[in-house]
Design a protein around this motif. Structure first.
Motif, PDB file in Angstrom:
ATOM      1  N   GLN A   1      -4.440  -5.826   5.667  1.00  0.00           N
ATOM      2  CA  GLN A   1      -4.006  -4.733   6.529  1.00  0.00           C
ATOM      3  C   GLN A   1      -3.764  -3.502   5.648  1.00  0.00           C
ATOM      4  OE1 GLN A   1      -3.211  -4.375  10.169  1.00  0.00           O
ATOM      5  NE2 GLN A   1      -3.469  -2.340   9.294  1.00  0.00           N
ATOM      6  N   VAL A   2      -4.587  -2.474   5.858  1.00  0.00           N
ATOM      7  CA  VAL A   2      -4.409  -1.220   5.133  1.00  0.00           C
ATOM      8  C   VAL A   2      -3.426  -0.351   5.916  1.00  0.00           C
ATOM      9  CG1 VAL A   2      -5.538   0.860   4.278  1.00  0.00           C
ATOM     10  CG2 VAL A   2      -6.706  -1.358   4.127  1.00  0.00           C
ATOM     11  N   LEU A   3      -2.440   0.173   5.215  1.00  0.00           N
ATOM     12  CA  LEU A   3      -1.426   1.027   5.828  1.00  0.00           C
ATOM     13  C   LEU A   3      -1.638   2.452   5.351  1.00  0.00           C
ATOM     14  CD1 LEU A   3       1.613  -1.366   5.230  1.00  0.00           C
ATOM     15  CD2 LEU A   3       0.269  -1.106   7.329  1.00  0.00           C
ATOM     16  N   ASP A   4      -2.093   3.308   6.264  1.00  0.00           N
ATOM     17  CA  ASP A   4      -2.328   4.709   5.921  1.00  0.00           C
ATOM     18  C   ASP A   4      -2.176   5.548   7.186  1.00  0.00           C
ATOM     19  OD1 ASP A   4      -4.670   4.372   7.398  1.00  0.00           O
ATOM     20  OD2 ASP A   4      -5.948   4.198   5.647  1.00  0.00           O
ATOM     21  N   ALA A   5      -2.617   6.783   7.117  1.00  0.00           N
ATOM     22  CA  ALA A   5      -2.396   7.716   8.230  1.00  0.00           C
ATOM     23  C   ALA A   5      -3.094   7.285   9.508  1.00  0.00           C
ATOM     24  CB  ALA A   5      -2.878   9.110   7.816  1.00  0.00           C
ATOM     25  N   SER A   6      -4.134   6.457   9.402  1.00  0.00           N
ATOM     26  CA  SER A   6      -4.889   6.066  10.595  1.00  0.00           C
ATOM     27  C   SER A   6      -4.461   4.734  11.188  1.00  0.00           C
ATOM     28  CB  SER A   6      -6.385   6.003  10.272  1.00  0.00           C
ATOM     29  OG  SER A   6      -6.646   4.941   9.356  1.00  0.00           O
TER      30      SER A   6
END
Length: 772
Positions: free
Chosen positions: A617-622
């Motif tokens: 799970q990538v956690l970024d602005a999107s």
């Protein structure tokens, strides 16, 4: 180095003898045995064990020596290939297989294992029982934490075991997609090691006739080939190369022989009168219209039934005579399911025949047809097997027929009706034992139809219909899983669908009801998964796979909750993008993580065995403004089918959650504050969904190839964006558009749909992302 004293030399020789043979040794208390399926009775001592190491001897004694010798040889080979211990056959072994027809064993397929200071003895009344005992003994040598090549410690104790049901089956669909002989042998191996004993082999379908019949050679020249539609073209190499495949008599006999050596009975399945479009495409006189259809490329229920007349029955008898010549099984399946009567109803000739026979409707005419076929089998000493559809329609099946009950709705009412009509019944409810169905709603779940059949649902199958008396319950003769192959292009997919749900099926079919327990099953399952891995089985890890629930937190951070389907195992994680290991941090409570974090999580057993591969799970602005199709609702509120797309030049094949015939998705309360742009990744899939066509939803298009439209609030609400489509593009398309955000936008429901007719190509949504 100092020279060894005489005493030390003797000690060293004794230790060497202990390691290279296999003898009783005193050890501390052991963990409970991890066995699958759970035996009828297990008694385990608190101390003492027999050590089995390289060079240990296996002895065969008693009756049926040649058959038991073959069982022992298979056992030795299995231990060598998986456990790394090289045993050999000889006299006075530490392991003994003893077959005595008068032994005090509960069943011909039963066995007893005793482990004590005299070694390990497997006692049975038959070679079949010896085989099942050898499977359990192999499991005793592969307890959790085993090390390849290291000696095994088998604690003192005993196992007394026998099967609950006589029919413990898997149905393999080779009609829609073909498996190689080697693949089928691998399936049989897995079944046998789960103590399953019946392979129902589905050989004829609308999409292909798969068994060579010498009297009708065109069946495998015409009926075994179909146009390579959709993803079939990847299997053949191009859309212009047809998808073909069939089994020769030699192929079938080899599979029967191989299965018999593993005590699996191969039951041929020739579906009648429906699922016969490939036969009618070969010989149009078998059909009602006289026209020649194509071998079907769609999935679903075809209306091309066999014509219920004397000439067709002659063909059927010829086919069954050849089937009986090849397959020695007492049982022959003749199908009888999903017979769409529209062509029969439209035929004056068939209606006249119905009236001549004094029948009231077409369901009764199918019943008459089935009676003729069943009588032919009975005359030749065989027992017909078929589906429960006629019983559901209110028509009696032949009294001789064994019924496979797949309509599990309404508390197994159909199965109970079949029992009360005097039939023996095999329980195979589609709701819990159709293993082609999805195992989860994970984004990476392999293709399959809804509703999901989770591992726990399979384990919890109602084997005895509610309301059945004790006498009626005796007519339930077994359980069966279905592997329907519409979406199973490869044997890898067959394995993914079957395992580990096969372990649940095995326990349903083998273990007594009082020995079955879900919590115990979960405790024993990691040991079975380790065996699967040693056997090279590509099982699904869906039950243990970490699932991420992400919400926003203070200062632009994220709160992440982890869970898995069975709430079992230890989930371990990293936050630097590295793959978690058995020593990574354990998840114990929700995590608060900063922006620009790559979270990876995997699930491990207590001994460090990886139960589920890492998910990311990538956690970024999107993160909070992106949804893939599995995280969206369908506009129809119907559960979606998972479909695959075209394989890209690199990477995994894309997977989509699609409401077939209605390319429309809902995102409840999408975060739209400040949003200015939207992007969509999608793919146009070939339409192959047959009888779903009548319920297709068509959204009016404005461009020649249609477009994706995004609306706020409802599917007819304010238009946020429109993205033109190109129907000529193969594979995924990536679309972008500006968003016309309505006033007061914050969290709003969003509807996204593809315009045009899905029967011209079903659009599938991979993901959509809003951005500022």
């Amino acid at each position: 180095m100092k020279p060894l004293t005489a005493a030390a030399s003797l000690c060293r020789l004794a230790l060497l003898w202990l390691v290279t043979t296999g003898v009783a040794v005193a050890v501390p208390a052991h963990a409970p045995w991890s066995l699958m399926p759970q035996p009828a009775k297990v008694t385990q001592a608190t101390s003492g064990a027999v050590q089995i190491a390289d060079g240990a001897v296996v002895t065969v004694r008693g009756t049926k020596t040649n058959e038991v010798q073959a069982v022992a040889e298979q056992f030795v080979q299995r231990v060598a290939s998986t456990r790394g211990l090289h045993l050999h056959l000889g006299e006075s072994g530490t392991i003994t297989f003893d077959v005595d027809a008068k032994a005090d064993i509960a069943d011909d397929a039963g066995y007893r294992i005793t482990v004590n200071d005299k070694g390990i003895v497997v006692t049975s009344r038959s070679a079949r029982g010896a085989f099942y005992g050898s499977v359990t003994l192999w499991q005793l040598l592969t307890q959790p934490g085993w090390v390849h090549g290291a000696p095994a410690q088998v604690s003192y104790g005993s196992v007394d075991d026998h099967p609950r049901f006589a029919w413990r089956a898997v149905l393999l669909d080779s009609g829609r997609h073909v498996q190689s002989v080697a693949d089928i042998k691998q399936l049989i191996d897995g079944m046998a090691l789960s103590k399953l004993n019946v392979l129902v082999w589905h050989l004829t379908e609308d999409q292909g006739w798969r068994l060579a019949i010498p009297k009708y050679p065109e069946l495998t020249k015409i009926g075994a080939c179909r146009r390579a539609a959709g993803l079939d073209a990847e299997l053949t190499g191009s859309p212009g190369t047809p998808y073909c495949g069939f089994y020769t008599e030699d192929d079938a006999r080899e599979i029967v022989r191989y299965a018999a050596e593993r005590y699996v009975d191969v039951v041929p399945d020739i579906d009648l009168p429906g699922h016969s479009q490939a036969a009618v495409a070969t010989y149009p006189w078998l059909g009602v219209t006289g026209k020649r259809p194509d071998v079907w490329t769609d999935w679903g229920v075809s209306p091309w039934l066999l014509k219920p007349d004397a000439k067709t029955l002659g063909f059927v008898y010829d086919v069954l005579d050849e089937v009986m010549r090849i397959f020695p099984s007492r049982y022959v399946s003749i199908g009888g399911d999903e017979a769409d009567k529209q062509q029969w109803n439209a035929s004056p000739e068939v209606r006249a025949q119905m009236h001549t026979l004094g029948l009231a409707n077409m369901e009764q005419l199918q019943g008459w047809f089935t009676q003729q076929v069943a009588a032919h089998l009975v005359k030749h000493g065989r027992t017909p097997v078929g589906w429960d559809d006629s019983i559901e329609a209110g028509v009696a099946l032949p009294a001789s027929e064994r019924v496979m009950s797949w309509h599990g709705n309404d508390d197994e009412r159909i199965a109970l009706t079949a029992i009360r009509q005097g039939h023996d019944v095999v329980m195979t409810p589609q709701e819990t034992l159709y293993f082609d169905h999805l195992q989860s709603d994970l984004p990476d779940e392999w293709p399959g139809p809804p509703l999901a059949v989770t591992l726990q649902m399979a384990y919890g199958t109602a084997v005895i219909p509610p309301g059945a008396t004790a006498a009626e319950a005796k007519h339930v003769v077994g359980v069966q899983a279905g592997l329907w192959a519409e979406h199973m292009l490869t044997f890898a997919h067959v394995q993914h669908a079957l395992y580990p749900r096969l372990a649940a099926l095995a326990e349903l079919g083998w273990s007594p009801e009082n020995a079955r327990n879900w919590s115990s099953f979960l405790q024993r399952l990691p040991g079975e998964l380790a065996r699967y891995r040693a056997l090279g089985i590509g099982y699904a890890d869906s039950a243990y796979a970490p699932v991420f629930q992400v919400t926003g937190a203070a200062d632009g951070a994220f709160k992440v909750t982890l869970a898995n389907q069975v709430a079992s195992g230890t989930m371990r994680f990293t936050t630097d993008g590295a793959a978690p290991t058995a020593t990574s941090a354990a998840y114990v409570r929700p995590l608060t993580l900063a922006n620009h974090t790559t979270l990876r999580a995997a699930t491990f057993a207590a001994d460090g065995f990886e139960l589920a591969a890492p998910r990311t799970q990538v956690l970024d602005a999107s993160t909070l403004t992106t949804r893939d199709s599995t995280a969206l609702a369908t506009c129809s509120k119907q559960p979606p089918t998972h479909l695959e797309g075209v394989r890209p030049a690199s990477g995994d094949r894309p997977r989509y959650a699609v409401d077939i015939g209605n390319a429309c998705w809902l995102w409840p309360q999408a975060p739209l504050h400040g949003i200015k742009h939207v992007s969509i990744t999608a793919e146009r899939l070939a339409w192959r969904f047959g009888d779903e066509a009548k319920d297709a939803t068509v959204y009016r298009k404005t461009g020649a190839a249609g477009e994706f439209e995004i609306h706020a609030d409802t599917c007819k609400g304010p238009l946020l964006a429109r993205m033109p489509l190109d129907s000529t593009v193969q594979g995924q398309v990536h679309l972008k558009a500006d968003v016309a955000m309505p006033a007061g936008a914050g969290a709003r429901d969003v509807c996204v749909f593809a315009t045009g007719d899905p029967r011209d190509g079903q659009w599938a949504l991979a993901r959509m992302t809003f951005s500022q």
